[in-house]
Design a protein around this motif. Sequence first.
Motif, PDB file in Angstrom:
ATOM      1  N   UNK A 280       0.749  -1.159   0.034  1.00 19.50           N
ATOM      2  CA  UNK A 280       0.017   0.071   0.006  1.00 19.50           C
ATOM      3  C   UNK A 280       0.824   1.310  -0.006  1.00 19.50           C
ATOM      4  N   UNK A 281       1.919   1.358   0.582  1.00 26.16           N
ATOM      5  CA  UNK A 281       2.866   2.193   0.779  1.00 26.16           C
ATOM      6  C   UNK A 281       3.614   2.548  -0.473  1.00 26.16           C
ATOM      7  N   UNK A 282       4.033   1.531  -1.089  1.00 29.95           N
ATOM      8  CA  UNK A 282       4.775   1.480  -2.453  1.00 29.95           C
ATOM      9  C   UNK A 282       3.608   2.045  -3.366  1.00 29.95           C
ATOM     10  N   UNK A 283       2.380   1.654  -3.456  1.00 32.62           N
ATOM     11  CA  UNK A 283       1.542   2.238  -4.394  1.00 32.62           C
ATOM     12  C   UNK A 283       1.382   3.578  -4.321  1.00 32.62           C
ATOM     13  N   UNK A 284       1.351   4.195  -3.176  1.00 33.12           N
ATOM     14  CA  UNK A 284       0.928   5.505  -2.699  1.00 33.12           C
ATOM     15  C   UNK A 284       2.060   6.342  -3.093  1.00 33.12           C
ATOM     16  N   UNK A 285       3.246   5.831  -2.562  1.00 38.04           N
ATOM     17  CA  UNK A 285       4.349   6.935  -2.544  1.00 38.04           C
ATOM     18  C   UNK A 285       5.411   6.529  -3.696  1.00 38.04           C
ATOM     19  N   UNK A 286       5.200   5.462  -4.565  1.00 39.75           N
ATOM     20  CA  UNK A 286       6.512   4.981  -5.305  1.00 39.75           C
ATOM     21  C   UNK A 286       7.291   4.235  -4.905  1.00 39.75           C
ATOM     22  N   UNK A 287       8.446   4.083  -5.459  1.00 37.57           N
ATOM     23  CA  UNK A 287       9.746   3.219  -5.111  1.00 37.57           C
ATOM     24  C   UNK A 287      10.304   3.785  -3.922  1.00 37.57           C
ATOM     25  N   UNK A 288      10.810   2.793  -2.811  1.00 36.56           N
ATOM     26  CA  UNK A 288      11.326   3.269  -1.736  1.00 36.56           C
ATOM     27  C   UNK A 288      12.655   2.148  -1.351  1.00 36.56           C
ATOM     28  N   UNK A 289      13.395   2.862  -0.809  1.00 41.21           N
ATOM     29  CA  UNK A 289      14.412   1.591  -0.329  1.00 41.21           C
ATOM     30  C   UNK A 289      13.837   0.857   0.791  1.00 41.21           C
ATOM     31  N   UNK A 290      14.653  -0.333   0.783  1.00 41.41           N
ATOM     32  CA  UNK A 290      14.398  -1.086   2.012  1.00 41.41           C
ATOM     33  C   UNK A 290      14.363  -0.409   3.104  1.00 41.41           C
ATOM     34  N   UNK A 291      15.308   0.273   3.612  1.00 42.63           N
ATOM     35  CA  UNK A 291      15.292   0.842   4.721  1.00 42.63           C
ATOM     36  C   UNK A 291      14.142   1.969   4.964  1.00 42.63           C
ATOM     37  N   UNK A 292      13.674   2.496   3.982  1.00 44.42           N
ATOM     38  CA  UNK A 292      12.417   3.438   4.035  1.00 44.42           C
ATOM     39  C   UNK A 292      11.174   2.692   4.448  1.00 44.42           C
TER      40      UNK A 292
END
Length: 84
Positions: A26-38
């Motif tokens: 859900x977070x990836x869909x909303x915010x786009x690509x993220x690092x593993x740490x993020x």
Amino acid sequence: MTKYNSKDLDTIYHALANSARRKMLTRLAAEGPLSVLQLAEPFEMSLAAVSKHIKVLEKSGLLRKEKKSTTHLCHFNPGVIEIA
């Protein structure tokens, strides 16, 4: 129409069965690509546990991981669950 075999569906449903993995997607869909740490930030679990969840999502095809220099970026792949 996308065709799935039962093994593919089992893998996808298994990945979606866990609330932490659903929150990650859900977070990836909303915010786009993220690092593993993020991606790990909001969870009270070890980085090793987050990595295991990411591997389950990768195996299902719902998440794609890309290495950029020393950072691993995670991308949501919604095409895996297209049914129409």
